[in-house]
Design an enzyme around this catalytic site. Structure first.
Site, mmCIF file in Angstrom:
data_model
loop_
_atom_site.group_PDB
_atom_site.id
_atom_site.type_symbol
_atom_site.label_atom_id
_atom_site.label_comp_id
_atom_site.label_asym_id
_atom_site.label_seq_id
_atom_site.Cartn_x
_atom_site.Cartn_y
_atom_site.Cartn_z
ATOM 1 N NE ARG A 1 -10.580 -4.876 1.295
ATOM 2 C CZ ARG A 1 -10.339 -5.426 2.456
ATOM 3 N NH1 ARG A 1 -9.193 -5.259 3.040
ATOM 4 N NH2 ARG A 1 -11.248 -6.155 3.056
ATOM 5 C CG ASP B 1 -13.221 -5.707 9.072
ATOM 6 O OD1 ASP B 1 -12.100 -5.341 8.679
ATOM 7 O OD2 ASP B 1 -13.490 -5.871 10.268
ATOM 8 N NE ARG C 1 -4.262 -1.092 0.075
ATOM 9 C CZ ARG C 1 -5.221 -1.488 0.894
ATOM 10 N NH1 ARG C 1 -5.275 -1.037 2.121
ATOM 11 N NH2 ARG C 1 -6.142 -2.334 0.483
ATOM 12 C CB SER D 1 -8.130 -1.230 7.143
ATOM 13 O OG SER D 1 -7.328 -2.260 7.659
ATOM 14 N NE ARG E 1 14.013 -7.346 10.071
ATOM 15 C CZ ARG E 1 13.967 -8.347 10.950
ATOM 16 N NH1 ARG E 1 12.875 -9.052 11.107
ATOM 17 N NH2 ARG E 1 15.033 -8.634 11.675
HETATM 18 N N1 HPA Z 1 -9.583 -6.104 14.065
HETATM 19 C C1 HPA Z 1 -8.371 -5.580 14.197
HETATM 20 N N2 HPA Z 1 -7.810 -4.843 13.265
HETATM 21 C C2 HPA Z 1 -8.504 -4.597 12.148
HETATM 22 C C3 HPA Z 1 -9.770 -5.105 11.954
HETATM 23 C C4 HPA Z 1 -10.341 -5.897 12.962
HETATM 24 O O1 HPA Z 1 -11.478 -6.379 12.843
HETATM 25 N N3 HPA Z 1 -10.197 -4.709 10.727
HETATM 26 C C5 HPA Z 1 -9.200 -3.972 10.202
HETATM 27 N N4 HPA Z 1 -8.176 -3.888 11.059
#
Ligand code: HPA
Length: 234
Positions: A217, A204, A24, A90, A43
């Protein structure tokens, strides 16, 4: 060079955006920066430096979880002189009004613990965003066709959670979303007197089980990157 970053002194900008995913970082650098150059690949944790509207920016992957972002943020701040660090990542939505695709801007981050717990011992330290950056990010987000929420998030140590009761308590106490990095980033920024903010796309939802399809996304992630870049140089 540091233990985990191969860049030479001067190759890292004072403003650093930090996605968890190194790919990303590459996508964001290629999409939003001019003259982006690879400055780290130790890494495989890719970092790029270029310019946005004439301002120098580095986009450096942080990896997943607080121990990982702690390593990169420590080296960026202490060895390379980073002054503004914005997590772009996210999160999982934890409130019914926080929808998949929305953007969450974190004022505070609740945790069970961070890598800094050894310092705080019995204290429940409250990792808090830089207010100027927060205000600038909210202003940058306002004109966009994206839902924006500002408030507390939960920085968890586990993605595969064996304590669903904790998530329930977070939801009951108004926490907007769960991710895994921001609390340690805020703690380090406050310790070293630099600015930090976390801006997260809801990928999510813990209650509905909905998840952002992978083909959507990119667009939502793009809104977040632009909000971060505008906020950094407001
Ligand atoms: N939990 C933890 N970190 C996250 C989640 C989740 O459901 N979704 C995106 N990052």
């Amino acid at each position: 060079m540091t233990v985990h970053i191969g860049a030479e002194q001067g190759q890292i900008a004072e403003t650093v955006l930090m996605p968890g995913d190194p790919y990303r970082a590459r996508w964001a650098a290629e999409t939003f920066l001019e003259g982006a150059e690879l400055v780290n690949e130790v890494r495989g944790m890719l970092g790029f430096t270029g310019t946005y509207k004439g301002n120098r920016v580095t986009i450096q992957g942080s990896g997943m979880g607080m121990p990982s972002i702690s390593i990169y943020a420590n080296e960026l701040i202490r060895d390379y002189g980073a002054k503004t660090l914005i997590r772009i990542g996210s999160c999982g939505g934890m409130q019914p009004h926080v929808k998949v695709r929305d953007v969450v801007i974190a004022m505070t981050c609740t945790t069970v613990g961070t890598p800094s717990n050894t310092i705080f011992r019995e204290l429940n330290y409250s990792p808090c965003a830089d207010y100027g950056l927060l205000e600038a990010a909210v202003a940058a987000a306002r004109g966009r066709d994206v839902g924006v929420h500002v408030g507390g998030i939960y920085s968890s140590d586990t993605f595969y959670d064996e304590r669903p009761d904790l998530n329930k308590e977070m939801t009951r106490h108004g926490i907007l979303g769960v991710e895994m990095e921001a609390a340690e980033l805020y703690t380090l920024a406050n310790r070293y007197g630099v600015r930090a903010l976390g801006i997260m796309t809801v990928s999510d939802h813990l209650q509905t089980g909905e998840a952002l399809p992978s083909d959507q996304r990119e667009k939502t992630f793009g809104d977040m990157v632009e909000i971060a870049l505008e906020a950094a140089f407001a």
